[in-house]
Scaffold this active site. Structure first.
Site, short mmCIF file in Angstrom:
data_model
loop_
_atom_site.label_atom_id
_atom_site.label_comp_id
_atom_site.label_asym_id
_atom_site.label_seq_id
_atom_site.Cartn_x
_atom_site.Cartn_y
_atom_site.Cartn_z
N PHE A 118 -13.42 -4.93 1.24
CA PHE A 118 -14.45 -4.12 0.57
C PHE A 118 -15.79 -4.25 1.31
CE2 PHE A 118 -12.29 -4.42 -3.92
CZ PHE A 118 -11.34 -3.50 -3.52
N PRO A 119 -15.78 -4.12 2.64
CA PRO A 119 -17.05 -4.25 3.38
C PRO A 119 -18.06 -3.18 3.01
CG PRO A 119 -15.33 -3.31 4.80
CD PRO A 119 -14.65 -3.77 3.54
N LEU A 120 -17.55 -2.05 2.48
CA LEU A 120 -18.44 -0.95 2.06
C LEU A 120 -18.50 -0.85 0.55
CD1 LEU A 120 -17.23 1.68 4.69
CD2 LEU A 120 -19.35 0.34 4.75
N GLY A 121 -17.99 -1.86 -0.13
CA GLY A 121 -18.01 -1.85 -1.59
C GLY A 121 -16.69 -1.43 -2.20
N GLY A 122 -15.72 -1.00 -1.37
CA GLY A 122 -14.41 -0.62 -1.89
C GLY A 122 -14.50 0.57 -2.82
N PHE A 123 -13.97 0.39 -4.04
CA PHE A 123 -13.93 1.51 -4.98
C PHE A 123 -15.30 1.74 -5.65
CE2 PHE A 123 -9.57 -0.21 -4.82
CZ PHE A 123 -8.96 0.91 -4.25
N THR A 124 -16.23 0.79 -5.43
CA THR A 124 -17.58 0.94 -5.96
C THR A 124 -18.54 0.96 -4.77
OG1 THR A 124 -16.79 -0.58 -7.66
CG2 THR A 124 -19.12 0.01 -7.74
N PRO A 125 -18.77 2.13 -4.19
CA PRO A 125 -19.55 2.19 -2.95
C PRO A 125 -20.90 1.48 -3.06
CG PRO A 125 -18.69 4.37 -3.54
CD PRO A 125 -18.37 3.45 -4.68
N TYR A 180 0.87 -1.17 0.00
CA TYR A 180 0.00 0.00 0.00
C TYR A 180 0.91 1.23 0.00
CZ TYR A 180 -3.78 -3.20 1.34
OH TYR A 180 -4.69 -4.23 1.38
N1 LIG Z 1 -6.74 -8.70 0.46
C1 LIG Z 1 -7.01 -7.89 -0.53
O1 LIG Z 1 -6.79 -8.19 -1.70
C2 LIG Z 1 -7.62 -6.56 -0.20
C3 LIG Z 1 -8.17 -5.79 -1.24
C4 LIG Z 1 -8.74 -4.58 -0.91
C5 LIG Z 1 -8.77 -4.13 0.41
N2 LIG Z 1 -8.21 -4.91 1.40
C6 LIG Z 1 -8.26 -4.46 2.82
O2 LIG Z 1 -9.59 -4.22 3.17
C7 LIG Z 1 -9.75 -2.92 3.75
C8 LIG Z 1 -11.10 -2.37 3.41
O3 LIG Z 1 -11.25 -2.19 2.02
P1 LIG Z 1 -11.36 -0.77 1.33
O4 LIG Z 1 -10.89 0.30 2.24
O5 LIG Z 1 -10.73 -0.87 0.01
O6 LIG Z 1 -12.91 -0.65 1.04
P2 LIG Z 1 -14.18 -0.32 1.94
O7 LIG Z 1 -13.85 -0.34 3.39
O8 LIG Z 1 -15.28 -1.16 1.43
O9 LIG Z 1 -14.51 1.17 1.46
C9 LIG Z 1 -13.64 2.22 1.60
C10 LIG Z 1 -14.24 3.39 0.87
O10 LIG Z 1 -15.43 3.81 1.54
C11 LIG Z 1 -15.28 5.16 1.98
N3 LIG Z 1 -15.86 5.19 3.32
C12 LIG Z 1 -15.41 4.58 4.43
N4 LIG Z 1 -16.23 4.82 5.48
C13 LIG Z 1 -17.22 5.62 5.02
C14 LIG Z 1 -18.36 6.21 5.61
N5 LIG Z 1 -18.64 6.01 6.90
N6 LIG Z 1 -19.16 6.98 4.83
C15 LIG Z 1 -18.87 7.18 3.53
N7 LIG Z 1 -17.81 6.64 2.90
C16 LIG Z 1 -16.99 5.87 3.65
C17 LIG Z 1 -13.82 5.46 1.97
O11 LIG Z 1 -13.60 6.82 1.68
P3 LIG Z 1 -13.02 7.85 2.78
O12 LIG Z 1 -11.55 7.60 2.86
O13 LIG Z 1 -13.40 9.17 2.24
O14 LIG Z 1 -13.71 7.53 4.07
C18 LIG Z 1 -13.33 4.57 0.83
O15 LIG Z 1 -13.52 5.23 -0.40
C19 LIG Z 1 -8.59 -2.12 3.17
O16 LIG Z 1 -8.25 -1.01 3.94
C20 LIG Z 1 -7.50 -3.17 3.10
O17 LIG Z 1 -6.86 -3.20 4.34
C21 LIG Z 1 -7.66 -6.10 1.10
#
Ligand SMILES: NC(=O)c1ccc[n+]([C@@H]2O[C@H](COP(=O)([O-])OP(=O)(O)OC[C@H]3O[C@@H](n4cnc5c(N)ncnc54)[C@H](OP(=O)(O)O)[C@@H]3O)[C@@H](O)[C@H]2O)c1
Length: 288
Positions: free
Chosen positions: A213-220, A64
């Site tokens: 991607f608990p919140l959908g990741g790059f696709t909210p 990262y």
């Molecule tokens: N093993 C793998 O291949 C893999 C792949 C992807 C991710 N991961 C891990 O999984 C974790 C979670 O995934 P992720 O961060 O990609 O996706 P996510 O948690 O599904 O979503 C993150 C996105 O949601 C936004 N967000 C977060 N909280 C919010 C809220 N309360 N209201 C509105 N928007 C919100 C964030 O923007 P803001 O920054 O503006 O809040 C960001 O754009 C990562 O940090 C990483 O450690 C692992």
């Protein structure tokens, strides 16, 4: 640090017990998980506040940034408080153009472990996930040689616990013959339910299932059902999506990613939402 307001605790080994609500640090890197953060001070503040609020496990990786996120973790939190678990991943490197490159040769995996140790300033890594498939989904391929290399470092005391990321059922079974797996990290959320079987298997075997991607990741995530349940509870749709994951299985752990303290607070508060059986039924229909 353990607190029921963080979704309760999960004991994965004698020396590895975590709150189910954690924090995923990937969003702290720059755009496309590459380069420095947009707001460095806020990134440091997010990490410190996560720990102040009781988060005791942080998901990260040297790829990262690359390196940026682990550097930020060390700067914000070192010397690490007792009980904080940092879960890292190996299996990839980044190209100079930001591309993601699989690097899973046993010697490279070992080098990545040493690099994580150095960057994070640790003598032993709490847990290391072997990241296998692409983000879009796992592919079946043998893992014994790769996982065996990490198990060797575990025997040497450089890694406390092992996990897998982006893997299939068969791959989990294959490596369990080599060393115990305490966590599986695959793509899963209320709308993306293709890994339902793995979620249930992890619950049956006492393995933490960290949904990425608990919140959908790059696709909210967007759904009328999420909006409706959120409105009734006076919560946000993001909070409902996280609460659904906590309720989905007793061994799911949450690593929502954010670069903002306001979102961090909102996400952590989601652990206290009570979802009724009716709400669960309504939400279950999203991903079916
Ligand atoms: N093993 C793998 O291949 C893999 C792949 C992807 C991710 N991961 C891990 O999984 C974790 C979670 O995934 P992720 O961060 O990609 O996706 P996510 O948690 O599904 O979503 C993150 C996105 O949601 C936004 N967000 C977060 N909280 C919010 C809220 N309360 N209201 C509105 N928007 C919100 C964030 O923007 P803001 O920054 O503006 O809040 C960001 O754009 C990562 O940090 C990483 O450690 C692992």
């Amino acid at each position: 640090m353990t607190d029921r307001t963080l979704g309760g605790t999960l004991k994965l080994a004698d020396d590895f017990e975590i709150n189910r609500m954690g924090y995923g640090a990937m969003q702290l890197a720059g755009p496309h998980v590459f380069g420095p953060p947009r707001d460095r001070d806020e990134a440091i503040a997010v990490l410190r506040e996560a720990v102040e609020l009781g988060v005791d496990h942080i998901d990260t990786a040297d790829f990262y940034g690359p390196y940026t996120v682990n550097d930020l973790i060390k700067e914000a939190l070192y010397p690490y408080p007792d009980g904080l678990r940092i879960v890292t991943k190996v299996g990839a490197r980044r190209g100079e153009d930001g591309s993601w490159i699989f690097r899973r040769e046993p010697e490279d995996l070992k080098a990545q472990v040493h690099e994580n140790l150095r960057r994070l300033g640790m003598e032993a890594l709490d847990a290391v996930n072997l990241r296998v498939g692409a983000v879009e989904g796992p592919q079946d391929e043998p893992l014994s040689e790769m996982f065996g290399a990490l198990a060797e470092l575990q025997r040497e005391g450089l890694i406390r616990h092992l996990g897998l990321s982006n893997v299939t059922d068969a791959q989990l079974t294959e490596v369990q013959a080599i060393a115990p797996v305490v966590t599986v990290q695959n793509l899963y959320n209320v709308a993306r339910r293709q890994d339902d079987g793995m979620v249930d298997r992890c619950a049956a075997e006492g393995i933490a299932y960290a949904a990425f991607f608990p919140l959908g990741g790059f696709t909210p995530l967007q759904s009328a059902a999420l909006d409706e349940v959120a409105r009734l509870l006076g919560a946000t749709p993001h909070q409902v999506a996280l609460a659904w994951l906590l309720r989905r299985s007793p061994t799911t752990v949450l690593i929502p990613g954010t670069s903002s303290r306001a979102h961090l607070r909102e996400n952590i508060a989601a652990a206290q939402l009570d979802l009724s059986a009716d709400a669960m039924t309504q939400l279950d229909a999203i991903g079916r």
